[in-house]
Design a protein around this motif. Structure first.
Motif, mmCIF file in Angstrom:
data_model
loop_
_atom_site.group_PDB
_atom_site.id
_atom_site.type_symbol
_atom_site.label_atom_id
_atom_site.label_comp_id
_atom_site.label_asym_id
_atom_site.label_seq_id
_atom_site.Cartn_x
_atom_site.Cartn_y
_atom_site.Cartn_z
ATOM 1 N N PRO A 1 -4.631 -21.211 -28.345
ATOM 2 C CA PRO A 1 -5.537 -22.358 -28.411
ATOM 3 C C PRO A 1 -6.579 -22.186 -29.509
ATOM 4 O O PRO A 1 -6.864 -21.068 -29.938
ATOM 5 C CB PRO A 1 -6.193 -22.355 -27.028
ATOM 6 C CG PRO A 1 -6.105 -20.946 -26.563
ATOM 7 C CD PRO A 1 -4.876 -20.360 -27.184
ATOM 8 N N GLU A 2 -7.131 -23.302 -29.929
ATOM 9 C CA GLU A 2 -8.204 -23.265 -30.921
ATOM 10 C C GLU A 2 -9.512 -23.659 -30.250
ATOM 11 O O GLU A 2 -9.573 -24.679 -29.554
ATOM 12 C CB GLU A 2 -7.902 -24.213 -32.079
ATOM 13 C CG GLU A 2 -8.926 -24.124 -33.191
ATOM 14 C CD GLU A 2 -8.540 -24.921 -34.431
ATOM 15 O OE1 GLU A 2 -9.458 -25.342 -35.163
ATOM 16 O OE2 GLU A 2 -7.335 -25.140 -34.649
ATOM 17 N N VAL A 3 -10.522 -22.853 -30.434
ATOM 18 C CA VAL A 3 -11.842 -23.157 -29.901
ATOM 19 C C VAL A 3 -12.544 -24.106 -30.869
ATOM 20 O O VAL A 3 -12.643 -23.817 -32.060
ATOM 21 C CB VAL A 3 -12.669 -21.868 -29.713
ATOM 22 C CG1 VAL A 3 -14.070 -22.204 -29.206
ATOM 23 C CG2 VAL A 3 -11.956 -20.918 -28.743
ATOM 24 N N ILE A 4 -12.985 -25.249 -30.361
ATOM 25 C CA ILE A 4 -13.610 -26.244 -31.239
ATOM 26 C C ILE A 4 -15.050 -26.501 -30.803
ATOM 27 O O ILE A 4 -15.368 -26.477 -29.614
ATOM 28 C CB ILE A 4 -12.808 -27.561 -31.303
ATOM 29 C CG1 ILE A 4 -12.703 -28.228 -29.921
ATOM 30 C CG2 ILE A 4 -11.420 -27.306 -31.886
ATOM 31 C CD1 ILE A 4 -12.087 -29.622 -29.964
ATOM 32 N N ARG A 5 -15.922 -26.762 -31.787
ATOM 33 C CA ARG A 5 -17.336 -27.028 -31.524
ATOM 34 C C ARG A 5 -17.765 -28.422 -31.985
ATOM 35 O O ARG A 5 -18.882 -28.839 -31.723
ATOM 36 C CB ARG A 5 -18.193 -25.980 -32.238
ATOM 37 C CG ARG A 5 -18.062 -24.594 -31.642
ATOM 38 C CD ARG A 5 -18.916 -23.575 -32.389
ATOM 39 N NE ARG A 5 -18.955 -22.291 -31.691
ATOM 40 C CZ ARG A 5 -17.998 -21.378 -31.755
ATOM 41 N NH1 ARG A 5 -16.912 -21.608 -32.490
ATOM 42 N NH2 ARG A 5 -18.094 -20.250 -31.085
ATOM 43 N N ASP A 6 -16.866 -29.129 -32.675
ATOM 44 C CA ASP A 6 -17.190 -30.436 -33.232
ATOM 45 C C ASP A 6 -16.380 -31.507 -32.508
ATOM 46 O O ASP A 6 -15.143 -31.473 -32.535
ATOM 47 C CB ASP A 6 -16.856 -30.442 -34.728
ATOM 48 C CG ASP A 6 -17.208 -31.759 -35.404
ATOM 49 O OD1 ASP A 6 -17.597 -32.715 -34.707
ATOM 50 O OD2 ASP A 6 -17.076 -31.824 -36.637
ATOM 51 N N PRO A 7 -17.035 -32.466 -31.848
ATOM 52 C CA PRO A 7 -16.303 -33.518 -31.136
ATOM 53 C C PRO A 7 -15.318 -34.283 -32.023
ATOM 54 O O PRO A 7 -14.310 -34.786 -31.526
ATOM 55 C CB PRO A 7 -17.417 -34.447 -30.634
ATOM 56 C CG PRO A 7 -18.624 -33.582 -30.559
ATOM 57 C CD PRO A 7 -18.496 -32.598 -31.681
ATOM 58 N N ALA A 8 -15.586 -34.364 -33.312
ATOM 59 C CA ALA A 8 -14.690 -35.083 -34.214
ATOM 60 C C ALA A 8 -13.320 -34.420 -34.315
ATOM 61 O O ALA A 8 -12.341 -35.050 -34.714
ATOM 62 C CB ALA A 8 -15.321 -35.185 -35.605
ATOM 63 N N GLN B 1 -7.464 -34.443 -32.833
ATOM 64 C CA GLN B 1 -6.365 -33.801 -33.560
ATOM 65 C C GLN B 1 -5.448 -33.001 -32.637
ATOM 66 O O GLN B 1 -4.372 -32.573 -33.058
ATOM 67 C CB GLN B 1 -6.919 -32.844 -34.630
ATOM 68 C CG GLN B 1 -7.874 -33.482 -35.617
ATOM 69 C CD GLN B 1 -8.646 -32.432 -36.402
ATOM 70 O OE1 GLN B 1 -8.248 -31.275 -36.485
ATOM 71 N NE2 GLN B 1 -9.768 -32.849 -36.981
ATOM 72 N N PHE B 2 -5.863 -32.786 -31.382
ATOM 73 C CA PHE B 2 -5.140 -31.882 -30.486
ATOM 74 C C PHE B 2 -4.342 -32.637 -29.433
ATOM 75 O O PHE B 2 -4.715 -33.722 -29.003
ATOM 76 C CB PHE B 2 -6.130 -30.915 -29.824
ATOM 77 C CG PHE B 2 -6.722 -29.934 -30.797
ATOM 78 C CD1 PHE B 2 -6.139 -28.687 -30.984
ATOM 79 C CD2 PHE B 2 -7.835 -30.269 -31.555
ATOM 80 C CE1 PHE B 2 -6.663 -27.796 -31.896
ATOM 81 C CE2 PHE B 2 -8.375 -29.380 -32.474
ATOM 82 C CZ PHE B 2 -7.782 -28.138 -32.646
#
Length: 196
Positions: A26-33, A37-38
């Motif tokens: 998995p990719e940890v994301i911090r930006d709601p934008a 993409q997932f």
């Protein structure tokens, strides 16, 4: 591709490692934008609901989660935040899953509800495939979603409460699947395979 939402309100490493054990990175994301993409996403959470909801709103996650139309699952506090409101801090939550989160009435039992507990009721759903009554999972919580039509799995600790909920593309697990051994791995795998 699966995203783990990092709002600063969770220790996400154990969730990430659990998916890696299943062969998924998995990719940890911090930006709601980034969310759109997932293919699917996890909203983990620990701590106080009012603090977590403030962070979600301040960072723009509330709208990103509302707009998301693919599978998204909350874990522990993350599940509670997907509901309508919580007695913890008396705050309005994301409203994606109908129902209220109330203080868990434990009676003579110790609070918080911490440790392994048995599942007492399991409805048929893609998220519950292979799950049986009497399977055990690992809980740590003082508040819980009151059982309603969106409850897929129930458990009991002083009173009956929702262990797994789902509505449309949103789901939640009150326990920690990443700490629930083979049963937890099975449930995470079910989430990976969940087709809407």
């Amino acid at each position: 591709m699966i995203a783990i939402i990092n709002t600063g309100c969770a220790n996400i490493n154990s969730v990430r490692f659990a998916f890696e054990r299943l062969g998924v990175n998995p990719e940890v994301i911090r930006d709601p934008a980034q969310l759109g993409q997932f293919d699917r996403a996890i909203l983990p959470g620990v701590g106080h609901a009012s603090v977590a909801m403030k962070r979600l709103r301040d960072q723009g996650w509330d709208q990103a989660i509302a707009d998301y139309q693919k599978p998204l699952m909350g874990i522990c506090l993350g599940m509670q935040l997907l509901c309508e409101q919580t007695e913890e801090g008396h705050v309005e939550c994301l409203g994606r899953i109908p129902g209220k989160v109330r203080h868990l009435e434990t009676g003579q039992l110790t609070s918080p509800h911490m440790g392994w507990n048995t599942l007492s009721e399991v409805k048929t759903h893609p998220l519950t495939q292979g799950l049986n009554r009497d399977d055990q999972v690992y809980f740590v919580h003082s508040f819980a979603h009151s059982c309603n039509a969106n409850t897929l799995v129930a458990s009991e600790y002083g009173t009956r409460f929702s262990a797994v909920v789902a509505k449309d593309n949103y789901a939640g697990m009150q326990f920690h699947p990443e700490k629930s051994a083979k049963v937890g791995a099975k449930l995470l795998n079910n989430f990976l395979n969940w087709q809407l």
